[in-house]
Structure formats: C-alpha cells, structure tokens
Write a protein that holds these residues in place. Sequence first.
Motif, PDB file in Angstrom:
ATOM      1  N   PHE A   1       0.847  -1.193   0.000  1.00  0.00           N
ATOM      2  CA  PHE A   1       0.000   0.000   0.000  1.00  0.00           C
ATOM      3  C   PHE A   1       0.879   1.238   0.000  1.00  0.00           C
ATOM      4  O   PHE A   1       1.817   1.345   0.784  1.00  0.00           O
ATOM      5  N   THR A   2       0.563   2.185  -0.879  1.00  0.00           N
ATOM      6  CA  THR A   2       1.299   3.452  -0.925  1.00  0.00           C
ATOM      7  C   THR A   2       0.324   4.609  -0.871  1.00  0.00           C
ATOM      8  O   THR A   2      -0.536   4.753  -1.758  1.00  0.00           O
ATOM      9  N   LEU A   3       0.447   5.426   0.165  1.00  0.00           N
ATOM     10  CA  LEU A   3      -0.326   6.661   0.274  1.00  0.00           C
ATOM     11  C   LEU A   3       0.442   7.720  -0.508  1.00  0.00           C
ATOM     12  O   LEU A   3       1.633   7.929  -0.268  1.00  0.00           O
ATOM     13  N   LEU A   4      -0.204   8.357  -1.468  1.00  0.00           N
ATOM     14  CA  LEU A   4       0.491   9.294  -2.337  1.00  0.00           C
ATOM     15  C   LEU A   4       0.781  10.614  -1.619  1.00  0.00           C
ATOM     16  O   LEU A   4       0.072  10.995  -0.681  1.00  0.00           O
ATOM     17  N   PRO A   5       1.851  11.314  -2.046  1.00  0.00           N
ATOM     18  CA  PRO A   5       2.273  12.560  -1.385  1.00  0.00           C
ATOM     19  C   PRO A   5       1.127  13.565  -1.262  1.00  0.00           C
ATOM     20  O   PRO A   5       0.342  13.748  -2.193  1.00  0.00           O
ATOM     21  N   GLY A   6       1.054  14.197  -0.089  1.00  0.00           N
ATOM     22  CA  GLY A   6       0.040  15.208   0.200  1.00  0.00           C
ATOM     23  C   GLY A   6      -1.232  14.635   0.803  1.00  0.00           C
ATOM     24  O   GLY A   6      -2.026  15.358   1.394  1.00  0.00           O
ATOM     25  N   SER A   7      -1.435  13.343   0.671  1.00  0.00           N
ATOM     26  CA  SER A   7      -2.668  12.724   1.174  1.00  0.00           C
ATOM     27  C   SER A   7      -2.732  12.706   2.695  1.00  0.00           C
ATOM     28  O   SER A   7      -3.808  12.886   3.280  1.00  0.00           O
ATOM     29  N   GLU A   8      -1.597  12.473   3.333  1.00  0.00           N
ATOM     30  CA  GLU A   8      -1.540  12.373   4.800  1.00  0.00           C
ATOM     31  C   GLU A   8      -2.141  13.608   5.478  1.00  0.00           C
ATOM     32  O   GLU A   8      -2.808  13.502   6.506  1.00  0.00           O
ATOM     33  N   ASP A   9      -1.934  14.786   4.883  1.00  0.00           N
ATOM     34  CA  ASP A   9      -2.435  16.033   5.461  1.00  0.00           C
ATOM     35  C   ASP A   9      -3.962  16.087   5.517  1.00  0.00           C
ATOM     36  O   ASP A   9      -4.520  16.904   6.244  1.00  0.00           O
ATOM     37  N   HIS A  10      -4.619  15.254   4.728  1.00  0.00           N
ATOM     38  CA  HIS A  10      -6.083  15.289   4.640  1.00  0.00           C
ATOM     39  C   HIS A  10      -6.756  14.169   5.424  1.00  0.00           C
ATOM     40  O   HIS A  10      -7.971  14.011   5.356  1.00  0.00           O
TER      41      HIS A  10
ATOM     42  N   THR B   1      -7.782  11.977   8.916  1.00  0.00           N
ATOM     43  CA  THR B   1      -8.024  11.954  10.343  1.00  0.00           C
ATOM     44  C   THR B   1      -8.465  10.528  10.676  1.00  0.00           C
ATOM     45  O   THR B   1      -8.720   9.742   9.771  1.00  0.00           O
ATOM     46  N   ALA B   2      -8.520  10.198  11.957  1.00  0.00           N
ATOM     47  CA  ALA B   2      -8.848   8.816  12.321  1.00  0.00           C
ATOM     48  C   ALA B   2      -9.837   8.772  13.479  1.00  0.00           C
ATOM     49  O   ALA B   2      -9.881   9.682  14.313  1.00  0.00           O
ATOM     50  N   TYR B   3     -10.579   7.694  13.500  1.00  0.00           N
ATOM     51  CA  TYR B   3     -11.523   7.408  14.575  1.00  0.00           C
ATOM     52  C   TYR B   3     -11.180   6.041  15.151  1.00  0.00           C
ATOM     53  O   TYR B   3     -10.932   5.091  14.398  1.00  0.00           O
ATOM     54  N   THR B   4     -11.141   5.949  16.475  1.00  0.00           N
ATOM     55  CA  THR B   4     -10.937   4.668  17.144  1.00  0.00           C
ATOM     56  C   THR B   4     -11.996   4.523  18.238  1.00  0.00           C
ATOM     57  O   THR B   4     -12.562   5.516  18.698  1.00  0.00           O
ATOM     58  N   PHE B   5     -12.244   3.294  18.630  1.00  0.00           N
ATOM     59  CA  PHE B   5     -13.174   3.033  19.730  1.00  0.00           C
ATOM     60  C   PHE B   5     -12.827   1.684  20.330  1.00  0.00           C
ATOM     61  O   PHE B   5     -11.941   0.981  19.833  1.00  0.00           O
ATOM     62  N   ASN B   6     -13.509   1.316  21.395  1.00  0.00           N
ATOM     63  CA  ASN B   6     -13.348   0.023  22.055  1.00  0.00           C
ATOM     64  C   ASN B   6     -11.872  -0.234  22.375  1.00  0.00           C
ATOM     65  O   ASN B   6     -11.305   0.455  23.206  1.00  0.00           O
ATOM     66  N   THR B   7     -11.218  -1.200  21.720  1.00  0.00           N
ATOM     67  CA  THR B   7      -9.826  -1.526  22.038  1.00  0.00           C
ATOM     68  C   THR B   7      -8.853  -0.480  21.497  1.00  0.00           C
ATOM     69  O   THR B   7      -7.701  -0.437  21.915  1.00  0.00           O
ATOM     70  N   GLY B   8      -9.280   0.336  20.534  1.00  0.00           N
ATOM     71  CA  GLY B   8      -8.416   1.351  19.928  1.00  0.00           C
ATOM     72  C   GLY B   8      -7.423   0.782  18.932  1.00  0.00           C
ATOM     73  O   GLY B   8      -6.594   1.520  18.398  1.00  0.00           O
ATOM     74  N   LYS B   9      -7.488  -0.508  18.663  1.00  0.00           N
ATOM     75  CA  LYS B   9      -6.519  -1.129  17.759  1.00  0.00           C
ATOM     76  C   LYS B   9      -6.806  -0.844  16.294  1.00  0.00           C
ATOM     77  O   LYS B   9      -5.892  -0.690  15.506  1.00  0.00           O
ATOM     78  N   ALA B  10      -8.061  -0.800  15.917  1.00  0.00           N
ATOM     79  CA  ALA B  10      -8.418  -0.448  14.542  1.00  0.00           C
ATOM     80  C   ALA B  10      -8.351   1.069  14.402  1.00  0.00           C
ATOM     81  O   ALA B  10      -8.824   1.805  15.274  1.00  0.00           O
ATOM     82  N   LYS B  11      -7.730   1.521  13.333  1.00  0.00           N
ATOM     83  CA  LYS B  11      -7.633   2.958  13.055  1.00  0.00           C
ATOM     84  C   LYS B  11      -8.470   3.246  11.820  1.00  0.00           C
ATOM     85  O   LYS B  11      -8.071   2.952  10.698  1.00  0.00           O
ATOM     86  N   HIS B  12      -9.657   3.793  12.032  1.00  0.00           N
ATOM     87  CA  HIS B  12     -10.582   4.085  10.944  1.00  0.00           C
ATOM     88  C   HIS B  12     -10.252   5.466  10.377  1.00  0.00           C
ATOM     89  O   HIS B  12     -10.731   6.480  10.873  1.00  0.00           O
ATOM     90  N   THR B  13      -9.400   5.482   9.362  1.00  0.00           N
ATOM     91  CA  THR B  13      -8.962   6.739   8.747  1.00  0.00           C
ATOM     92  C   THR B  13      -9.963   7.180   7.689  1.00  0.00           C
ATOM     93  O   THR B  13     -10.560   6.359   7.009  1.00  0.00           O
ATOM     94  N   PHE B  14     -10.123   8.493   7.582  1.00  0.00           N
ATOM     95  CA  PHE B  14     -11.011   9.030   6.561  1.00  0.00           C
ATOM     96  C   PHE B  14     -10.570  10.443   6.192  1.00  0.00           C
ATOM     97  O   PHE B  14      -9.799  11.091   6.919  1.00  0.00           O
ATOM     98  N   CYS B  15     -11.037  10.909   5.052  1.00  0.00           N
ATOM     99  CA  CYS B  15     -10.675  12.232   4.547  1.00  0.00           C
ATOM    100  C   CYS B  15     -11.358  13.320   5.379  1.00  0.00           C
ATOM    101  O   CYS B  15     -12.564  13.261   5.616  1.00  0.00           O
ATOM    102  N   ARG B  16     -10.580  14.299   5.811  1.00  0.00           N
ATOM    103  CA  ARG B  16     -11.115  15.425   6.584  1.00  0.00           C
ATOM    104  C   ARG B  16     -12.085  16.273   5.765  1.00  0.00           C
ATOM    105  O   ARG B  16     -12.970  16.911   6.312  1.00  0.00           O
TER     106      ARG B  16
END
Length: 140
Positions: A57-66, A68-83
């Motif tokens: 998996f490759t996240l393309l340049p500039g994407s990281e800035d957009h 954010t993530a949501y976690t719950f329960n154990t906090g192990k899953a990182k539900h990332t989504f576009c801001r």
Amino acid sequence: MTAVSPDPPLVTHSGSCHCGSVQFTVLAPTTLEVWRCNCSICTKKQNHHFIVPQSRFTLLPGSEDHLTAYTFNTGKAKHTFCRRCGVQSFYSPRSNPDGVGIMPHCIDSDTVTSIVYRDFDGQNWEKFITTSDIRSKSKE
C-alpha cells in the motif's frame, strides 16, 4: 463461494476518496477477496474491504495532510477518513495491524475484474478470529 487462487498475479490499483484529496495505490490481485464484517462500526459504514500487507500500500504525497482517524473500544483499529469529504478509502484493521484494509469501491482504476465476498463475524470477534484465515491476508 468461489475460491480465490492462493498466489494470483498482482496488479497496481489506484484509488482515492470522493474529493481526491486522499490518493493511494495498492498492489493486489484483479479478483479481490472482500470481507463483510457485521461489527457495530462496519455495519453502520458498510465497511467492505480487502486486506493487503502494509508493504503493498502506498499513500500518495500530500494525502496524509487530509486524513483523520476514529478509534473506539480496544483502539486497535484505526478508521482513517478524509477530513474534507469524509470518505474512508482504507483503514488499519484490528485483525491485521500489519496490513491495510482497502475499500474496493474506492478503487478508481479499471483493474478489478471480480470480487469474492467473505463474511467476518465481528459481533463475535474474539471467537471468530481464532477460526478465520483473515490474519494471513496481511502476510507477504
């Protein structure tokens, strides 16, 4: 259920969120093995996803800035989504912390030939994970 070949050839798929702020490539077969989970968040989001090792998996340049993530329960899953648009195009699954869960509907390229669906009993996660082969999906 149709079986997926154990070592199918890999192709580069390109994908993004709705607004295009988050873009990625992923090396995966043309026939995707997509998991349907019935846990609380996957049911609400219709979080159907295929899993690949992090190295494919490759996240393309500039994407990281957009992102954010949501976690719950154990906090192990990182539900990332576009801001900006709110679309989750990938995430880090609890079942495969060494991998990435990709949403097949966020693949933009014409590289997917078919999808094979498998069910994951996320409502009984602790029990189901011991009998499922899902963890093998993030291994090289």
